[in-house]
Motif scaffolding. Structure first.
Motif, PDB file in Angstrom:
ATOM      1  N   HIS A 104       0.839  -1.197   0.000  1.00  0.00           N
ATOM      2  CA  HIS A 104       0.000   0.000   0.000  1.00  0.00           C
ATOM      3  C   HIS A 104       0.870   1.240   0.000  1.00  0.00           C
ATOM      4  CE1 HIS A 104      -3.526  -2.386   0.727  1.00  0.00           C
ATOM      5  NE2 HIS A 104      -2.901  -2.990   1.712  1.00  0.00           N
ATOM      6  N   PHE A 159      -7.235  10.226   0.418  1.00  0.00           N
ATOM      7  CA  PHE A 159      -6.768  10.618   1.740  1.00  0.00           C
ATOM      8  C   PHE A 159      -5.245  10.726   1.763  1.00  0.00           C
ATOM      9  CE2 PHE A 159      -5.198   9.216   5.920  1.00  0.00           C
ATOM     10  CZ  PHE A 159      -5.710  10.237   6.695  1.00  0.00           C
ATOM     11  N   PRO A 177      -0.144  12.262  17.305  1.00  0.00           N
ATOM     12  CA  PRO A 177      -1.291  11.469  17.780  1.00  0.00           C
ATOM     13  C   PRO A 177      -1.543  10.267  16.871  1.00  0.00           C
ATOM     14  CG  PRO A 177      -1.882  13.785  17.461  1.00  0.00           C
ATOM     15  CD  PRO A 177      -0.528  13.607  16.878  1.00  0.00           C
ATOM     16  N   GLY A 183      -2.724   8.090  14.071  1.00  0.00           N
ATOM     17  CA  GLY A 183      -3.134   8.454  12.716  1.00  0.00           C
ATOM     18  C   GLY A 183      -2.408   9.647  12.138  1.00  0.00           C
ATOM     19  N   LYS A 186       2.890   8.582  11.211  1.00  0.00           N
ATOM     20  CA  LYS A 186       4.240   8.120  11.592  1.00  0.00           C
ATOM     21  C   LYS A 186       4.590   6.785  10.926  1.00  0.00           C
ATOM     22  CE  LYS A 186       3.109   8.005  15.955  1.00  0.00           C
ATOM     23  NZ  LYS A 186       1.680   8.368  15.818  1.00  0.00           N
ATOM     24  N   SER A 202       3.133   5.375   8.424  1.00  0.00           N
ATOM     25  CA  SER A 202       3.145   5.526   6.962  1.00  0.00           C
ATOM     26  C   SER A 202       4.487   6.064   6.496  1.00  0.00           C
ATOM     27  CB  SER A 202       2.025   6.477   6.525  1.00  0.00           C
ATOM     28  OG  SER A 202       0.776   5.992   6.958  1.00  0.00           O
ATOM     29  N   GLN A 204       5.760  -1.718  14.084  1.00  0.00           N
ATOM     30  CA  GLN A 204       4.870  -1.382  15.203  1.00  0.00           C
ATOM     31  C   GLN A 204       4.265  -2.639  15.817  1.00  0.00           C
ATOM     32  OE1 GLN A 204       2.127   1.775  14.337  1.00  0.00           O
ATOM     33  NE2 GLN A 204       0.979   1.511  16.224  1.00  0.00           N
ATOM     34  N   GLU A 250       7.399   2.667  17.713  1.00  0.00           N
ATOM     35  CA  GLU A 250       6.869   2.441  19.058  1.00  0.00           C
ATOM     36  C   GLU A 250       7.513   1.220  19.728  1.00  0.00           C
ATOM     37  OE1 GLU A 250       2.655   2.743  19.521  1.00  0.00           O
ATOM     38  OE2 GLU A 250       2.438   4.082  17.801  1.00  0.00           O
ATOM     39  N   HIS A 276       4.811   7.179  21.770  1.00  0.00           N
ATOM     40  CA  HIS A 276       3.753   7.982  22.395  1.00  0.00           C
ATOM     41  C   HIS A 276       4.148   8.371  23.807  1.00  0.00           C
ATOM     42  CE1 HIS A 276       0.967   7.730  19.141  1.00  0.00           C
ATOM     43  NE2 HIS A 276       0.977   6.409  19.140  1.00  0.00           N
TER      44      HIS A 276
HETATM   45  N1  LIG Z   1      -3.255   0.885   3.891  1.00  0.00           N
HETATM   46  C1  LIG Z   1      -3.951   1.969   4.230  1.00  0.00           C
HETATM   47  N2  LIG Z   1      -5.074   2.300   3.545  1.00  0.00           N
HETATM   48  C2  LIG Z   1      -5.785   3.391   3.861  1.00  0.00           C
HETATM   49  N3  LIG Z   1      -5.476   4.230   4.865  1.00  0.00           N
HETATM   50  C3  LIG Z   1      -4.387   3.960   5.594  1.00  0.00           C
HETATM   51  C4  LIG Z   1      -3.565   2.813   5.314  1.00  0.00           C
HETATM   52  N4  LIG Z   1      -2.544   2.808   6.199  1.00  0.00           N
HETATM   53  C5  LIG Z   1      -2.724   3.878   6.984  1.00  0.00           C
HETATM   54  N5  LIG Z   1      -3.821   4.583   6.631  1.00  0.00           N
HETATM   55  C6  LIG Z   1      -4.322   5.812   7.264  1.00  0.00           C
HETATM   56  O1  LIG Z   1      -3.266   6.742   7.260  1.00  0.00           O
HETATM   57  C7  LIG Z   1      -3.294   7.510   8.451  1.00  0.00           C
HETATM   58  C8  LIG Z   1      -1.948   7.457   9.104  1.00  0.00           C
HETATM   59  O2  LIG Z   1      -1.727   6.159   9.599  1.00  0.00           O
HETATM   60  P1  LIG Z   1      -0.383   5.767  10.338  1.00  0.00           P
HETATM   61  O3  LIG Z   1      -0.445   4.323  10.600  1.00  0.00           O
HETATM   62  O4  LIG Z   1       0.764   6.293   9.566  1.00  0.00           O
HETATM   63  O5  LIG Z   1      -0.511   6.574  11.704  1.00  0.00           O
HETATM   64  P2  LIG Z   1       0.448   6.579  12.961  1.00  0.00           P
HETATM   65  O6  LIG Z   1       0.931   7.964  13.112  1.00  0.00           O
HETATM   66  O7  LIG Z   1       1.459   5.522  12.850  1.00  0.00           O
HETATM   67  O8  LIG Z   1      -0.583   6.252  14.118  1.00  0.00           O
HETATM   68  P3  LIG Z   1      -0.441   5.342  15.447  1.00  0.00           P
HETATM   69  O9  LIG Z   1       0.139   6.225  16.479  1.00  0.00           O
HETATM   70  O10 LIG Z   1      -1.845   4.988  15.772  1.00  0.00           O
HETATM   71  O11 LIG Z   1       0.404   4.159  15.108  1.00  0.00           O
HETATM   72  C9  LIG Z   1      -4.416   6.944   9.318  1.00  0.00           C
HETATM   73  O12 LIG Z   1      -5.539   7.776   9.172  1.00  0.00           O
HETATM   74  C10 LIG Z   1      -4.684   5.588   8.715  1.00  0.00           C
HETATM   75  O13 LIG Z   1      -6.030   5.245   8.860  1.00  0.00           O
END
Ligand SMILES: Nc1ncnc2c1ncn2[C@@H]1O[C@H](COP(=O)(O)OP(=O)(O)OP(=O)(O)O)[C@@H](O)[C@H]1O
Ligand SMILES: [Mg+2]
Lengths: 262, 307
Positions: free
Chosen positions: A262, B21, B42, B44, B47, B49, B88, B165, B197
């Motif tokens: 993805h 998105f 926070p 989402g 991070k 990604s 993670q 994390e 976090h």
């Molecule tokens: N494969 C995917 N398809 C669609 N949306 C995604 C996908 N992976 C992540 N997202 C969205 O991208 C945004 C960022 O997600 P990410 O996992 O990077 O957050 P994070 O900062 O690591 O959060 P956390 O602290 O909860 O781990 C979120 O809104 C998540 O729903």
């Protein structure tokens, strides 16, 4: 998708090797089914049914029902081993164990991971067929040296059915849904590929449809080899299995990439 | 050494979209050799990604990313030889023993069998897991599992360690133990990219922090500087603050937030007015404390729940 250009190298053997390591940890459990299963079948069909059925006509020969069915069981065994490995077992590794995710943080590409999985599925077919072949041979049902070719056949069939299984792993959302391809494809193939009765007993349209089943060709090849019949015609069946693999192998890679990257 | 080699990571306009998105929105940052860079944000925020692009798992939607001076889009494989990733989610190989987990993983990096065995044993000792080396994965506690994953991420002697994390869900003992290991690694010159976090963890481990939200970088800088700039030095929290005090912080003016029935006042230096507040208004339900990174985080990213 630039990230995944030319991403298949010999490294897929690392993934294959990982599966072999796991297999060897519980090899005694893995060895039992391919040895016991044919024994059960041979007992049930050979001893039980043969008495009712009598000899069968196959390629202008009269052969015992046992000799008719044993090669088919070898083909079915090859199909099941690869198909189940690359559906249920691969799905568990992909979805529940996140094994592929971990591999993706190493120099392995996803293509190599999936290729390693499919080759492993074919290897399981190979091992299971070798074991089963030994049992069947003990009953004097296999002509040698032709019989040795069945091992290669098992690997080729394994690649074909493993690719098919991996393709379903790539597209089915949950593990319960494997019931669907099993019900729709695997069971009909099991029954109607010239396995338990000659294809000629079917109506013509069904005979023609059965030619599309890879198992029909696998069983035909296996039976010819067991009976010691070698002819150029067999190459058509080999070609079909190769073609089937060449279609479903890339499809499996494509489906898995779509699913996981993805 | 050329400047590009001193940047272990250099991201420019890095973007990741899922359909319409945008999870990571044009972020640029650098990670210097030997540095520990922390990503805070926070749930989402984007991070994970970002991290998934940093080890070449997710294709980038836009921007450029260089690691070790190599282009991720083309040289991802060479890059992966030099990085260790602690994802993670724990994903040990449950079909293998503790030791085999490391040995098999080593083969993915072309490490010969003998070297893999000795490296694996060293790492198990380093992570205080050597007494469990032949045990099945299912018998490990959460903390042991995390340590195993960390050990696994070190199997190729990485120059860059990416930790998503690393200590979530661990007890204080395990966290402190992991921190010590990370100190040891850093003294050997490894560069670390980390998300967490836990603000105390970020302040303790990281040389530099990036706080992000909604896929964008809000601020970056050294932890102490961020605290000084965005939360001052001392903090007074007054519950049900009287009107007189509210008036005072508004007119003075003092850096402050109102959260529910709580008034939080941030003092820059030891100001007289701050002492006065302490004496006059800090009577019953009142807390006087030092400013922390958590103050900075909450002030910048807001206090509403995510998702
Ligand atoms: N494969 C995917 N398809 C669609 N949306 C995604 C996908 N992976 C992540 N997202 C969205 O991208 C945004 C960022 O997600 P990410 O996992 O990077 O957050 P994070 O900062 O690591 O959060 P956390 O602290 O909860 O781990 C979120 O809104 C998540 O729903
Ligand atoms: Mg995350």
């Amino acid at each position: 998708m630039k990230i995944m250009q030319v991403p298949i190298s010999w490294r897929f053997l690392r993934v294959w090797r990982r599966n072999l390591t796991v297999y060897r940890r519980i090899w005694h459990i893995n060895f039992l089914p391919p040895i016991l299963e044919p024994l059960f079948y041979l007992l049930a069909f050979g001893v039980g049914l043969s008495a009712l059925i009598g000899p069968v006509k196959y390629m202008d020969q009269q052969i015992s029902y046992l000799a008719f069915i044993a090669p088919a069981l070898l083909g079915v065994n090859a199909m099941y081993n690869a198909f189940f490995e690359n559906t249920y077992a691969s799905f568990v590794r992909m979805y529940y164990q996140k094994t592929f995710d971990a591999m993706m943080a190493t120099p392995l590409s996803l293509h190599e991971v999936i290729t390693g999985e499919i080759f492993w599925g074919a290897t399981k077919s190979f091992i299971a067929t070798a074991l089963m072949l030994a049992v069947v041979s003990a009953f004097g049902l296999v002509q040698y040296p032709h019989g040795f070719l069945i091992l290669f056949l098992a690997f080729l069939g394994g690649l074909a059915f493993g690719s098919l299984g991996m393709f379903f792993t790539g597209i089915l959302p949950s593990i319960d849904m494997f019931n669907l391809p099993i019900f729709l494809f695997i069971t009909p193939m099991f029954l109607f590929s010239g396995t338990f009765f000659p294809l000629e007993n079917l109506p013509l349209w069904a005979q023609q449809a059965a030619m599309a089943f890879p198992l029909t060709h696998l069983v035909h090849l296996s039976r010819s080899l067991c009976l010691g019949i070698l002819s150029w015609d067999l190459l058509w069946s080999v070609a079909y299995l190769v073609l089937f693999t060449m279609v479903f192998f890339p499809l499996a890679l494509y489906a898995m990439c779509r699913r996981l990257i993805h | 050494m050329s400047p590009s080699l001193q940047h272990i990571v250099s991201a420019k306009g890095l973007t990741k979209s899922f359909g319409t998105f945008t999870a990571v929105d044009h972020i640029s940052f650098r990670l210097m050799k030997g540095e520990c860079l922390g990503f805070l944000g926070p749930n989402g925020a984007g991070k994970t990604s970002t991290i998934r692009m940093m080890y070449g798992f997710s294709p980038m939607t836009g921007g450029t990313l260089e690691v070790f001076g190599l282009n991720m889009a083309t040289d991802w494989r060479a890059i992966r030889y030099g990085i260790g990733v602690c994802q993670q989610e724990n994903n040990p190989d449950p079909d293998l023993s503790v030791l085999q987990n490391l040995e098999v993983f080593a083969t993915y990096f072309d490490i010969p069998r003998k070297a893999a065995r000795s490296k694996a044993l060293d790492l198990l000792q380093f992570m205080a897991l050597d007494h469990r080396k032949h045990d099945p994965i299912s018998s490990l506690s959460g903390g042991m599992l995390r340590r195993l994953i960390l050990a696994r991420s070190l199997i190729n002697d990485p120059d860059l360690l990416i930790l998503d994390e690393p200590t979530t869900g661990l007890d204080p003992q395990s966290r402190h133990q992991l921190w010590e290991r990370m100190d040891a690694l850093r003294s050997r010159g490894i560069s670390i990219f980390l998300t967490t976090h836990y603000m105390d963890e970020a302040a303790r481990l990281c040389d530099r922090l990036i706080i992000m939200d909604h896929g964008k970088i809000l601020v970056q800088g050294r932890p102490d500087r961020l605290i000084r700039e965005y939360a001052g030095k001392d903090v007074v929290e007054v519950f049900n603050a009287p009107g007189e005090l509210m008036e005072l912080v508004r007119t003075h003016p003092l850096m402050h937030d109102v959260v529910g029935n709580r008034l939080i006042i941030y003092g820059q230096e030891r100001e007289n007015i701050f002492e006065l507040i302490g004496q006059k208004f800090c009577l019953e339900r009142c807390i006087q404390r030092m400013a922390t990174l958590e103050d900075v985080f909450l002030r910048l990213t807001g206090r509403e729940l995510r998702e």
